[in-house]
Design a protein around this motif. Structure first.
Motif, PDB file in Angstrom:
ATOM      1  N   TYR A  55       0.758  -1.124   0.133  1.00 46.35           N
ATOM      2  CA  TYR A  55      -0.023   0.054  -0.047  1.00 46.35           C
ATOM      3  C   TYR A  55       0.831   1.308  -0.029  1.00 46.35           C
ATOM      4  O   TYR A  55       0.544   2.281  -0.624  1.00 46.35           O
ATOM      5  CB  TYR A  55      -0.928   0.144   1.289  1.00 46.35           C
ATOM      6  CG  TYR A  55      -1.793   1.262   1.422  1.00 46.35           C
ATOM      7  CD1 TYR A  55      -2.932   1.573   0.440  1.00 46.35           C
ATOM      8  CD2 TYR A  55      -1.464   2.131   2.091  1.00 46.35           C
ATOM      9  CE1 TYR A  55      -3.784   2.494   0.406  1.00 46.35           C
ATOM     10  CE2 TYR A  55      -2.106   3.409   2.182  1.00 46.35           C
ATOM     11  CZ  TYR A  55      -3.476   3.319   1.230  1.00 46.35           C
ATOM     12  OH  TYR A  55      -4.213   4.517   1.352  1.00 46.35           O
ATOM     13  N   GLN A  58       1.872   2.694  -3.455  1.00 40.59           N
ATOM     14  CA  GLN A  58       1.029   3.134  -4.466  1.00 40.59           C
ATOM     15  C   GLN A  58       1.273   4.470  -4.570  1.00 40.59           C
ATOM     16  O   GLN A  58       1.480   5.204  -3.858  1.00 40.59           O
ATOM     17  CB  GLN A  58      -0.600   2.798  -3.873  1.00 40.59           C
ATOM     18  CG  GLN A  58      -1.141   1.291  -3.959  1.00 40.59           C
ATOM     19  CD  GLN A  58      -2.158   1.491  -3.476  1.00 40.59           C
ATOM     20  OE1 GLN A  58      -2.821   2.495  -2.988  1.00 40.59           O
ATOM     21  NE2 GLN A  58      -2.807   0.164  -3.564  1.00 40.59           N
ATOM     22  N   LYS A  61      -2.752   7.691  -3.235  1.00 44.45           N
ATOM     23  CA  LYS A  61      -3.360   6.958  -1.928  1.00 44.45           C
ATOM     24  C   LYS A  61      -4.561   7.934  -1.490  1.00 44.45           C
ATOM     25  O   LYS A  61      -4.323   8.997  -1.785  1.00 44.45           O
ATOM     26  CB  LYS A  61      -2.085   7.044  -0.748  1.00 44.45           C
ATOM     27  CG  LYS A  61      -1.227   5.894  -1.139  1.00 44.45           C
ATOM     28  CD  LYS A  61      -0.109   6.019   0.050  1.00 44.45           C
ATOM     29  CE  LYS A  61       1.127   5.901  -0.107  1.00 44.45           C
ATOM     30  NZ  LYS A  61       2.250   6.634  -0.435  1.00 44.45           N
TER      31      LYS A  61
END
Length: 75
Positions: A55, A58, A61
């Motif tokens: 995450y 990425q 966000k």
């Protein structure tokens, strides 16, 4: 249903609920973090850490943007 007294922080976060739900959805679907029966605590922690690292890489966000007024209402 009767209206209940709510803390200011809870009221502000309730307005931002859609963004919070979006982040949870991305963690579950894109980063593959989901509940399953792990055989050991180490497997659980490795899966969780790998998903959070995914995450963090990425490009786009979601984030909760707090306005100047929101910050001063909390303090």
């Amino acid at each position: 249903m009767k209206p209940k007294v709510m803390k200011l922080w809870d009221h502000l976060m309730l307005r931002k609920r859609f963004i919070i739900e979006t982040v949870f959805n991305q963690l579950k679907n894109i980063s593959k973090i989901e509940h399953s029966r792990y055989r050991s605590c180490i497997n659980f922690m490795v899966n969780l850490l790998a998903g959070l690292i995914t995450y963090s890489f990425q490009l786009k966000k979601s984030s909760i943007k707090m306005t100047w007024l929101d910050k001063h209402l909390i303090a």
